[in-house]
Write an enzyme that holds these catalytic residues in place. Structure first.
Site, mmCIF file in Angstrom:
data_model
loop_
_atom_site.group_PDB
_atom_site.id
_atom_site.type_symbol
_atom_site.label_atom_id
_atom_site.label_comp_id
_atom_site.label_asym_id
_atom_site.label_seq_id
_atom_site.Cartn_x
_atom_site.Cartn_y
_atom_site.Cartn_z
ATOM 1 N N LYS A 22 0.838 -1.215 0.000
ATOM 2 C CA LYS A 22 0.000 0.000 0.000
ATOM 3 C C LYS A 22 0.870 1.260 0.000
ATOM 4 C CE LYS A 22 -1.730 1.572 4.030
ATOM 5 N NZ LYS A 22 -1.473 2.978 4.396
ATOM 6 N N ASN A 23 1.873 1.285 0.867
ATOM 7 C CA ASN A 23 2.633 2.522 1.045
ATOM 8 C C ASN A 23 3.643 2.787 -0.072
ATOM 9 O OD1 ASN A 23 1.133 3.110 3.244
ATOM 10 N ND2 ASN A 23 2.686 2.573 4.769
ATOM 11 N N CYS A 126 -5.276 13.322 12.944
ATOM 12 C CA CYS A 126 -5.165 11.929 12.539
ATOM 13 C C CYS A 126 -5.120 11.081 13.802
ATOM 14 C CB CYS A 126 -3.908 11.793 11.708
ATOM 15 S SG CYS A 126 -3.057 10.259 11.809
ATOM 16 N N ARG A 131 0.887 14.614 13.449
ATOM 17 C CA ARG A 131 1.380 14.421 12.077
ATOM 18 C C ARG A 131 1.377 15.697 11.228
ATOM 19 N NH1 ARG A 131 -0.860 8.971 9.569
ATOM 20 N NH2 ARG A 131 1.044 9.095 8.368
ATOM 21 N N ASP A 316 4.712 0.562 12.022
ATOM 22 C CA ASP A 316 3.495 -0.054 11.479
ATOM 23 C C ASP A 316 3.332 -1.515 11.915
ATOM 24 O OD1 ASP A 316 2.889 2.322 10.259
ATOM 25 O OD2 ASP A 316 3.521 1.719 8.257
ATOM 26 N N ARG A 408 -8.732 -0.593 4.504
ATOM 27 C CA ARG A 408 -7.826 0.414 3.945
ATOM 28 C C ARG A 408 -6.472 -0.198 3.600
ATOM 29 N NH1 ARG A 408 -7.655 6.027 6.975
ATOM 30 N NH2 ARG A 408 -6.388 6.319 5.121
#
Ligand code: EPZ
Length: 429
Positions: A22-23, A126, A131, A316, A408
């Site tokens: 995803k990233n 967030c 952030r 993460d 997501r």
């Protein structure tokens, strides 16, 4: 709103295919704005964030065609996106869209570099901390953009184009490095980024930009040199495998016991996490097809870990490791150094009976023998999946609410786990 029901207690055995990252997919899609030719991306994961970014790019006039499955394709194979930003019709990214996904703020870089103007909403708060985007703005300022903040928007212009510069980040930032690298690709002259983020997704984006005609060297190290070019062209690029998805399933196997082959996974993308899993008593074997993860008989040993930028232990995976440590034979300490407030999972893990104490940035986890299933929910993606890991080993039933967080970032999570023996189902509505 969908929920996921899990009945814990089964070992995981079998094969889990790892999806594209995803990233990496998100910044790669954004990089398509840098050229008027088509960028083809293979192995793009089918995720809610990818679909949302398609909508956001559509708002700028980008055409995206997603190629369907072809006969013979594996059912888990990622999608291929043909992205064409031939005509950018709008250089504004509105609040309604940017506030839904922070990474969409990064469109500011290609827009200012190619169109010489951009108006992008500040992303706002967030769930995992404040952030800010000050370092992204600092990088664009160094490259000569004129920037102002007006009514919640960053308004940027560079009528004569951007100019190469030295950009020294006071703090390692993935977003800052992506933005600086994309913008500098079309700047006049040479840019040198120091203290750059070294995450594999940065190197993947740099690879793709180089295929598009950029001249970037050093991506993947803390010093990246970019010689600006006048124009970029179309290219074809395959998204690298998702190291966070890999680490998540590896921790799930460590939690339940069993033996699973994570196909397509690349150990060098998450060595620090694999080392922690080995310390915790898991057997990790790199194979030609991916990574084999097994835990048979032996219990889970406690670990002390602090998150750090790559090549350190990723933030993460912090929540997932915490879930695993709730059942360790002893006391573990996990320190979060990247984001303040990335501990929302602590209260939810406590609902399974986990014993966790928070003291500033450090969580102390006293392992217990048995977790008990419970209704739970979480407010971000990685926190949500940590609850799934706990549920897989908990006695009885767990209902994970707010599943849209999982959607997501995890493609077909319940299919992948149930194929390996987990009792897990999605309840729609
Ligand atoms: C990326 O976020 C990832 N997102 C995050 O993944 C990941 O947790 C994070 O990198 C760290 O690895 C994507 O790639 C889309 P940063 P990013 O800029 O780029 C501070 C997930 O679950 N900072 O490296 O936003 C910031 O507050 C997500 O997939 C500033 O102070 O992270 C943080 O403390 C969540 N000013 C630190 O730097 C700035 O201008 C690192 O942030 C920018 C960042």
């Amino acid at each position: 709103m969908d929920r996921i029901r899990i009945v814990g207690g089964n070992q995981l055995n079998g094969v889990i295919p790892i999806s594209g990252a995803k990233n990496a997919a998100l910044p790669l899609m954004i990089a398509a704005l840098l050229t008027d030719e088509t960028l083809i991306l293979d192995n793009v994961p089918r995720l809610a964030d990818v679909a949302l970014l398609q909508r956001i790019l559509g708002n700028h006039g980008v055409d995206i065609m997603s190629a369907g499955k072809r006969p013979g394709d594996h059912e888990y194979q990622g999608q291929t996106l043909h992205i064409s930003a031939a005509n950018i019709i709008d250089t504004t990214a509105p609040y309604e869209l940017v506030s839904k996904m922070r990474a969409s703020f990064w469109v500011i870089a290609p827009l200012i570099a190619r169109c010489r103007e951009a108006k992008v909403s500040l992303p706002g708060g967030c769930a995992i901390g404040t952030r800010p985007v000050d370092l992204l703005i600092m990088a664009l300022d160094k490259l000569g953009a004129k920037l102002a903040i007006d009514a919640g928007y960053v308004v940027a212009s560079a009528p004569d184009g951007l100019t190469g510069a030295g950009i020294d980040f006071p703090k390692v930032t993935v977003s800052g490095t992506h933005v600086a690298m994309m913008a500098a690709s079309l700047a006049r002259g040479t840019t040198v980024i120091t203290n750059a983020a070294r995450e594999p997704e940065i190197a993947d984006v740099a690879d793709c930009l180089n295929k598009m005609g950029a001249r970037i060297s050093g991506a993947g190290t803390s010093r990246i040199v970019i010689e600006g070019v006048k124009k970029l062209h179309g290219a074809r690029h395959q998204v690298l495998p998702d190291r966070i998805e890999t680490g998540t399933y590896a921790m799930a196997v460590a939690m339940t016991g069993g033996d699973v082959l994570l196909t397509g996974a690349r150990p060098e993308l998450l060595q620090a996490a694999l080392d922690v899993l080995i310390e915790a008593g898991t057997t990790i074997t790199p194979t030609n097809e991916g990574i084999r993860v097994a835990r048979n008989g032996a219990g889970i040993s406690p670990v002390d870990v602090a998150t750090a930028p790559f090549p350190g232990f990723p933030t993460d995976l912090q929540a997932q490791l915490m879930a695993l440590m709730t059942r360790a034979k002893g006391t573990s300490h996990l320190t979060e150094t990247i984001f303040e407030n990335r501990f929302m999972h602590v209260q939810e893990l406590a609902r399974f009976g986990a014993r966790i104490q928070l003291d500033g940035e450090t969580a102390t986890i006293e392992g217990i023998d048995k977790l008990r299933g419970a209704p739970v929910m979480a407010t971000d993606l990685r926190a949500s999946v940590s609850l799934v890991i706990a549920a897989l080993a908990a006695e009885g039933e767990t209902m994970v609410n707010r599943v849209y967080h999982l959607d997501r970032g995890f493609e077909r999570l319940e299919d992948k786990l149930s194929a390996c023996g987990a009792t897990i189902e999605r309840i729609s509505g």
